[in-house]
Design a protein around this motif. Structure first.
Motif, mmCIF file in Angstrom:
data_model
loop_
_atom_site.group_PDB
_atom_site.id
_atom_site.type_symbol
_atom_site.label_atom_id
_atom_site.label_comp_id
_atom_site.label_asym_id
_atom_site.label_seq_id
_atom_site.Cartn_x
_atom_site.Cartn_y
_atom_site.Cartn_z
ATOM 1 N N CYS A 125 0.796 -1.229 0.000
ATOM 2 C CA CYS A 125 0.000 0.000 0.000
ATOM 3 C C CYS A 125 0.829 1.280 0.000
ATOM 4 O O CYS A 125 0.312 2.347 -0.323
ATOM 5 N N TYR A 127 -4.242 -4.087 5.343
ATOM 6 C CA TYR A 127 -3.258 -4.034 4.256
ATOM 7 C C TYR A 127 -1.990 -4.719 4.725
ATOM 8 O O TYR A 127 -1.860 -5.082 5.901
ATOM 9 N N THR A 178 -5.958 0.271 -0.134
ATOM 10 C CA THR A 178 -6.769 -0.942 -0.001
ATOM 11 C C THR A 178 -8.147 -0.708 -0.589
ATOM 12 O O THR A 178 -8.676 -1.524 -1.361
#
Length: 421
Positions: free
Chosen positions: A23, A213, A323
């Motif tokens: 991420c 994440y 995400t």
């Protein structure tokens, strides 16, 4: 896959978000035509110890050696840290003879307030670039990942810590046992450990699935955090409920040899978790369905806005936003760009979805119809910061816990929700 806390193989699915890239791996323009690696994002819970966890597919070294997140860019987070330092100093009687260590100290956002009180301190920060920013502020910082060996080394060189702080890092380490032992190595025999981490109870109840994440290897209830701390020789004595990150817990622990019995707030929150069903696997059954509701509502709004010829841009480029963007399959055709206060991200593109990240001034220049706020957990702070969007009739959109379209001029209390774009 086995549980990283207790070793059990009894892991049950909570929600499967498919696959997405790391991420915080924001792409440069030169990387846009290169392949991008993705990893499964599948949250499971252990039936035996109830630790919710992701498989450890990415090492902390891959994520945190150079890091894109600087805590000081959030005004409210710096204020939260200052308030904590003030209250901790009063609670524990910290003074000029005390020593405070913060693990994952980032850019010195918290320890700068410790220094201002004349208290000796040290940051233990694995990210080279972020640690340099802390040292530039005068915050003593070593570049290390915490382990039992690192903890023992720091203790030998600097002495035992009266207070060890670990805010928003306990979820970021796959070696729960080693990290907990490292905390114990750092803290004095009569010292305290204070940990802040997102509370799995609010994550589930408010469908905060975008905080799932790859940087987060596990998600804690008080029950599972209690077990994790015990694995390192620490006893949980008190818990505070915090509004940060959509709902967090602050855990206060001491070496087990001198700890005594947990206080009443520990028992009260354990009871609340049990009542919500989170002390059994069955209690997580509805979560995946609520995740799909969030996804459908956001996509429906973006598609309707596009059909109506409305412009939608983003505010913020947090890990959680990536995400959400990847799970929903949102691309620049639905979200033209997002902006961020962190210049490190300017000129880069969001991982997976390749949405441009621009300076915040772009919003006022373009005057979009809607601003999708990706760090929804900072709702009060960002509604105030973005009050000017109302000048051209713009609206703010918060995707979680339910889609909310707000007039920023009305403020967080009086903002009204709309049904259609």
């Amino acid at each position: 896959m086995t549980c990283r806390l207790c070793g059990s193989a009894a892991l049950h699915s909570v929600v499967d978000l498919g696959a997405s890239p790391p991420c915080e791996h924001f792409l440069t323009a030169a990387e846009l035509d290169l392949p991008e690696q993705t990893f499964p994002l599948h949250l499971r819970v252990c039936a035996d110890c109830l630790l919710a966890q992701l498989p450890p597919l990415i090492t902390p070294e891959e994520t945190f050696t150079e890091y894109a997140y600087f805590s000081s860019f959030s005004t409210s987070w710096v204020a939260h840290a200052e308030k904590f330092v003030t209250e901790a100093a009063q609670r524990l009687g910290l003074d000029g003879d005390s020593f405070v260590v913060e693990v994952a100290s980032n850019d010195g956002y918290l320890l700068q307030h410790v220094l201002a009180r004349g208290i000796r301190c040290l940051g233990v920060e694995p990210s080279v670039n972020v640690g340099e920013a802390a040292r530039a502020k005068g915050v003593p910082t070593v570049t290390e990942f915490l382990s039992p060996e690192t903890g023992a080394k720091v203790r030998a060189e600097h002495g035992p810590a009266d207070l060890v702080v670990a805010n928003n890092v306990y979820a970021h380490i796959p070696d729960v046992l080693g990290f907990s032992q490292g905390l114990r190595a750092l803290v004095a025999e009569d010292g305290w450990v204070s940990i802040e981490v997102q509370h799995l109870l609010t994550l589930v109840q408010q469908t905060q699935y975008d905080t799932i994440y790859h940087e987060h290897f596990q998600y804690y209830t008080v029950a599972s955090a209690q077990r994790a701390l015990a694995s390192g020789g620490l006893t949980l004595l008190d818990v505070e409920l915090l509004p940060t990150h959509g709902g967090s817990i602050r855990l206060w622990a001491r070496p087990s040899e001198i700890a005594g019995e947990p206080g009443p707030r520990v028992a009260a929150i354990l009871e609340e978790e049990a009542a919500a069903g989170l002390h059994t696997v069955a209690g997580y059954g509805e979560f995946a369905r609520q995740v799909e509701r969030v996804r459908r509502d956001l996509l429906r709004f973006l598609l309707d806005a596009a059909e109506a010829g409305k412009t939608v841009v983003g505010y913020g480029a947090p890990g959680k936003g990536n995400t959400l963007l990847n799970h929903c399959g949102i691309r620049p055709d639905l979200l033209r760009y997002t902006v961020d206060r962190n210049p490190y991200k300017h000129g880069r593109f969001t991982p997976g979805t390749r949405i441009p990240v621009l300076p915040v001034e772009r919003i006022e220049a373009d005057r979009p119809d809607y601003v999708l706020v990706l760090p929804w957990n900072l709702r009060a702070e960002l509604t105030e910061q973005l009050r000017g969007v109302a000048e051209w009739g713009g609206r703010l959109v918060f995707p979680i816990p339910r889609l909310s379209i707000v007039d920023p001029a009305a403020g967080t209390a009086g903002g009204h929700n709309e049904v259609n774009p």
